[in-house]
Design an enzyme around this catalytic site. Sequence first.
Site, PDB file in Angstrom:
ATOM      1  N   TYR A 138      14.525  38.305  48.073  1.00  0.00           N
ATOM      2  CA  TYR A 138      14.516  36.886  48.426  1.00  0.00           C
ATOM      3  C   TYR A 138      15.908  36.272  49.190  1.00  0.00           C
ATOM      4  CZ  TYR A 138      11.003  36.366  44.558  1.00  0.00           C
ATOM      5  OH  TYR A 138       9.842  36.630  43.613  1.00  0.00           O
TER       6      TYR A 138
ATOM      7  N   GLY B  48       2.674  25.348  47.389  1.00  0.00           N
ATOM      8  CA  GLY B  48       3.393  25.421  48.364  1.00  0.00           C
ATOM      9  C   GLY B  48       3.585  24.020  49.134  1.00  0.00           C
ATOM     10  N   GLY B  49       3.437  23.015  48.349  1.00  0.00           N
ATOM     11  CA  GLY B  49       3.645  21.642  49.164  1.00  0.00           C
ATOM     12  C   GLY B  49       1.985  21.373  49.609  1.00  0.00           C
TER      13      GLY B  49
ATOM     14  N   SER C 181       3.727  29.245  42.621  1.00  0.00           N
ATOM     15  CA  SER C 181       3.433  28.047  43.358  1.00  0.00           C
ATOM     16  C   SER C 181       2.515  27.204  42.628  1.00  0.00           C
ATOM     17  CB  SER C 181       2.674  28.719  44.624  1.00  0.00           C
ATOM     18  OG  SER C 181       2.621  27.999  45.739  1.00  0.00           O
ATOM     19  N   PRO C 182       3.101  26.480  41.756  1.00  0.00           N
ATOM     20  CA  PRO C 182       2.220  25.296  40.959  1.00  0.00           C
ATOM     21  C   PRO C 182       1.947  24.253  41.939  1.00  0.00           C
ATOM     22  CG  PRO C 182       4.671  25.126  40.360  1.00  0.00           C
ATOM     23  CD  PRO C 182       4.419  26.479  41.176  1.00  0.00           C
ATOM     24  N   LEU C 183       2.461  24.030  43.042  1.00  0.00           N
ATOM     25  CA  LEU C 183       2.233  22.822  43.804  1.00  0.00           C
ATOM     26  C   LEU C 183       1.496  23.214  44.983  1.00  0.00           C
ATOM     27  CD1 LEU C 183       5.326  20.421  43.284  1.00  0.00           C
ATOM     28  CD2 LEU C 183       2.715  20.294  42.234  1.00  0.00           C
TER      29      LEU C 183
END
Length: 301
Positions: free
Chosen positions: A55, A216-217, A212-214
Amino acid sequence: MEKIYLSDAGPKVSPAIYGFWRWEKESANSLKDMDQIVHLCLELGINTFDHADRYGKYSCESLFGKVLANKSFKRSDVVLFSKCGVNIPDSSKPEIRVGHVDSSAKHITTSVENSLRNLQTDYLDVFLLDQLDPLSDLESTVLALEKLKSSGKVKNIGVSNFSVYQHQLLESFLSIPVVSNHIDLNLLNTSALDNGALDYVKQKYMRPLAVSPLGGGRIEHGTDELALKVRKKLVEMAEKYESNIESIAVAWIVKLGALPLIGTLEEKRIRNIVNSFSVKLDHQDWYELYHTTRPAPIVHD
């Protein structure tokens, strides 16, 4: 945030977890940014941090270790995950010629030692295999994992981006429990509800970690047909619950028993995810959102 058990065999963690997989931009890879994000999370009750050797172009663990070394909080106050397996070419890693997965015993052992040194800690609360290398000798891979746990350098073992069959395969060799699996899950990607991934995690008495609950925007900014359709419904729900679309989107995940894995560097978005835990989404509202991302089932007499 009240801490909860990751699984029946795993550690207690915060219900939301912060991960560094989006720290790829050079502007994000600074000690100042790391210090601000870590302390914002701690302020909001997030004490669980998800790392990987790669990362931030292989820099995030070292940055976090420097923040930890400042002693503004205790090592025992935080829960640290790290992982290895996926190798991405980078100028700092000239030996990596092509992107590949390595689950060998040598790579795992070396990676854990490097993570401990970079994070400036004696142990990892959870170490995860990030994808499974089809070329690996599973017997030696498992032996390395079990040795790391018996040594105390790794307290628990998990997996990331494993299919159900890969998860089962690894467990068939292991004599110790797998306590975590990271899966892709958000309103724009509900495949985990269809391919058995979510059900299998629950079967093993684990809480799934929703990567990635959203989206990735994409949930807030996406211009494709599905994103626009889902966002329109989220706006309606946000008005109903006197909230915002991001909190509603994550509340949808939380209602499934999943733990959102936060990757954004935006303070507002982090706060919106934390605020999702105060949204008590109605049962039918959950399905109304679900049906925006896939057709409603046909009910036969």
